[in-house]
Every structure is written in structure tokens, then in C-alpha cells.
Scaffold this motif. Sequence first.
Motif, PDB file in Angstrom:
ATOM      1  N   GLU A  18     -77.726 -16.886  33.809  1.00 60.59           N
ATOM      2  CA  GLU A  18     -76.579 -17.113  32.928  1.00 60.59           C
ATOM      3  C   GLU A  18     -76.302 -15.858  32.104  1.00 60.59           C
ATOM      4  OE1 GLU A  18     -74.641 -17.993  29.107  1.00 60.59           O
ATOM      5  OE2 GLU A  18     -76.651 -17.208  29.446  1.00 60.59           O
ATOM      6  N   ASP A  19     -75.029 -15.603  31.827  1.00 60.94           N
ATOM      7  CA  ASP A  19     -74.661 -14.485  30.951  1.00 60.94           C
ATOM      8  C   ASP A  19     -73.653 -15.004  29.929  1.00 60.94           C
ATOM      9  OD1 ASP A  19     -74.148 -10.938  31.734  1.00 60.94           O
ATOM     10  OD2 ASP A  19     -74.412 -11.983  29.823  1.00 60.94           O
ATOM     11  N   GLY A  20     -73.562 -14.294  28.787  1.00 67.52           N
ATOM     12  CA  GLY A  20     -72.566 -14.649  27.782  1.00 67.52           C
ATOM     13  C   GLY A  20     -72.999 -15.740  26.837  1.00 67.52           C
ATOM     14  N   CYS A  21     -72.322 -15.825  25.696  1.00 64.81           N
ATOM     15  CA  CYS A  21     -72.579 -16.867  24.702  1.00 64.81           C
ATOM     16  C   CYS A  21     -71.323 -17.086  23.869  1.00 64.81           C
ATOM     17  CB  CYS A  21     -73.722 -16.472  23.772  1.00 64.81           C
ATOM     18  SG  CYS A  21     -74.094 -17.767  22.588  1.00 64.81           S
ATOM     19  N   GLU A  22     -71.051 -18.360  23.585  1.00 65.36           N
ATOM     20  CA  GLU A  22     -69.855 -18.706  22.800  1.00 65.36           C
ATOM     21  C   GLU A  22     -70.236 -19.476  21.543  1.00 65.36           C
ATOM     22  OE1 GLU A  22     -67.766 -19.052  27.156  1.00 65.36           O
ATOM     23  OE2 GLU A  22     -67.452 -20.732  25.755  1.00 65.36           O
TER      24      GLU A  22
END
Length: 427
Positions: free
Chosen positions: A149-153
Motif C-alpha cells: 500500500e502507498d499513500g495516506c489520507e
Amino acid sequence: MKAAFYTLGCKVNQYETQIMEQRLKEAGYEIVPPDGFADVYIINSCTVTAESDRKTRQILRRLKAGNPKALAVLSGCFPQSSVERAKTIPEADIIAGTRERADICRLIKEALETGERVVSVSPFDKKEEYEPVRAEGFYGHTRAFVKIEDGCESYCSYCVIPYARGPVRSKLTDAIRDEISGLASNGFKEAVLVGINLSSYGKDCGLTLEDALRAACDTGIERVRLGSLEPNIITPSFIDCVVSLKKVCPHFHLALQSGCDATLHRMNRRYTTGRFREAVLSLREAIPGCAITTDIIVGFPGETDEDFEKSLTFAREMSFSQAHVFPYSKRAGTKAAAMPEQVAKTEKARRSRLMIETCAESRRLFLQSHVGKTIPVLFETASDRVFDGFAPDYAPVKVKTDDDLKGKIKDTIITGCDSDACLGSVN
Ligand code: SF4
């Protein structure tokens, strides 16, 4: 051409260095250790704390002082989160963001041909795709970190990562199964599933972390370990899934950050200490003896003495197997950086010391609880006939022997423990 890597920060960064190494090797580069002579040095940077920025600058200065003719590449989260700050580092010949990893060979070629500085940092696209990469091995490691997984919100108020990593995107389950099967056939015994926000896995494509776990276990790998998790991922269906998959290691790293609800609220963390306690208790009930490790920030803006006492008391109650304690680090551009009542450096140091001491006691009890047991240990490194490895619950184990245990899982009798590991013998 010889190339060397410096990798700072998290397991995801280490995975991405592996991918860049594979690309450079395919392009004919020889990968050499970072302290050796190289024509190109790549610094895969981290920007989680001010300290990681300082280390990045220091490495670049030292490299260029020792080898002025070499090409220095500053890549990763530092330039992606702030290209203008990266440009102020004179030693960086190439500045590349986290989206430019696939281009690393082209950027080096351009810099060598033009003799000019190359800056390539592009913003994330709202519909950013997951970068289809696959690790063939994990040079110099026994356990393979597998980024899924990549990214974060989540935008926790102290964190710059969402700005450096963009929106959530996930590796599909077939790709996970395929990659881990490859690693298993290359001799790896354990795969560690990692992400920038692993608990957000599948949010972008209708999958769940349980789907990823099932895919990872549906391979020849012997052990599957989970990277850092958010407490809200611990639900009855998640626990049922973990219990049903025998390869999943009984070790859960749940990032607490603070044991005080008022502080958690200002951090924009999406749970309370009550929810965290529920997650820990339900894991311990379903998987007796499982290890719970964590991260705790002390000295967050506005954290009063009472708030800190609450955090300390909660950490003591949770009795973590291990806790990483961080003094709050102000990051430009985050909400917390603008908050009033910033805590003094000396007070942050005092609180760190107290939190570390408190968590050291539960760590000691955790190690002690293995004495007299026989557990399967994956041995990784050795020095002077002493092999170091990890139990499934992430307890470190040392064994003195003439046999070569590197990369092997061996049943080990735990006979005692010292300040930071269990001691054992192999039949
Ligand atoms: S979950 Fe919070 S702390 Fe973790 S990467 Fe995302 S914003 Fe940062």
C-alpha cells in the motif's frame, strides 16, 4: 558504473530502495555498499522528523566532501514534501520525488550528459495508480519487506506523510501472491507486509487487508508479519481472519501515539483510548500471548502534566511488548506546528525518559515470559558464533553455536534473557 544507496526511514523506503537497486542492476550498474567508493550515491530520504531531515543533509555533505566527483541523488519523501527546501541543498545533483523512482536511470543519464542539476518532482494525481513493481529479493536481508500500500489520507495533525506520499493506492492480491511466491522460491522464509498506512489497504479498490493477508499466506512463504496498523483495523472479522491463517505472526504493531484522549483529539487520531484498549484486549483474548508493540509521541503541543500522566498510566496498563517513544517533532506545514502551547525541549526529553522507563518494564516481562519455552526462531545475522533472530511474536533471540543458522527457522529452547533479548540453544 558503481552505485550506492543510503536509505533513511521506514520499511516502505527500504522496499523502494530494493526496487531502485533492481532497476540500476538491470541497467548494468554495480551496487556497492554506501561506505565504499561509488560514481553515484542515491539517498532515499525520510522527512517524518526534523532529525531525519538533518541526517539527510549531513549524509549529502559527507558524501560530497569524501568524493566530490560523484553524483548525489536526493530522492524520496524529503524532496516530495518540499522541493524548495531540497533545492537549498547544494550537494544534491539530482532531486527526485517519490513518484520519480521509476525514472532513476534516465535522471542519472541526463545529469551525466548535461552536467547540470536535474530536478524532477511531480505532484500526485488524485487518481494516482499503484506503481506496478515487484521485489525479486531483498539484498542483505533475511526477512522480505513487501510493500502493498502507498499513500495516506488521514492527515494526523503532526504528520507530513500525506503530503509526501499522496492518496491511498493498493497492490492487487494477485500481484501480492505472485511477488511473495517469488520471494519464497528465492529462499525467503518471512514476508513483512508494509505500507504508508497499511490499515487503508484496499480502500481505493474495494479490497481489505484480510484479502491481502489471505493472498500472502496462499504462497510457499512460512511466516507473514504485518507492519504498523491503526487500532480501528482490529475488528472481529479481522481477528477471525488472522486466527484462521496459521502463517500470520502473533505480533501486532498498533500505533497509539498518546494515551490521553484530549491529546489524541488534537492529533486528529480517529480513536479513543477506550477503542484502543478494546482492540488490545480482543487480540489478547483471541491470540493468547500475542505481542502488542506501539509508537508513542510525548510532548505534543498542549500536552499538560496531567495529560502526560494519563498517557503514562495508559501505557503502563497496556503493558506493551515494546514501545518506540518519540518526542514531538514540529513539521512545517502541519496543523500541529501552528498550535499554541508548544512543549519545551527539556520537558519533552524528561517525558521521553519517563515513558521509555515505564515501557521498559513491560518489555522486560515480555522477554522473561519466553524462558523455558521452545519456539521457532528465524535467524538473520551472526557475529562471533552468536546468531540473532526473531520469534514469531518478534521477541529477539540470541544463540551461540558453530552451526550456520542464517536464514533458517530453528526450534530454540529459551534458557534466559539479557537486557534486550532472549537467550537460547538449538538442539
Ligand atoms: S496515519 Fe497519520 S501518522 Fe500515519 S502516515 Fe497517515 S497521517 Fe501520518
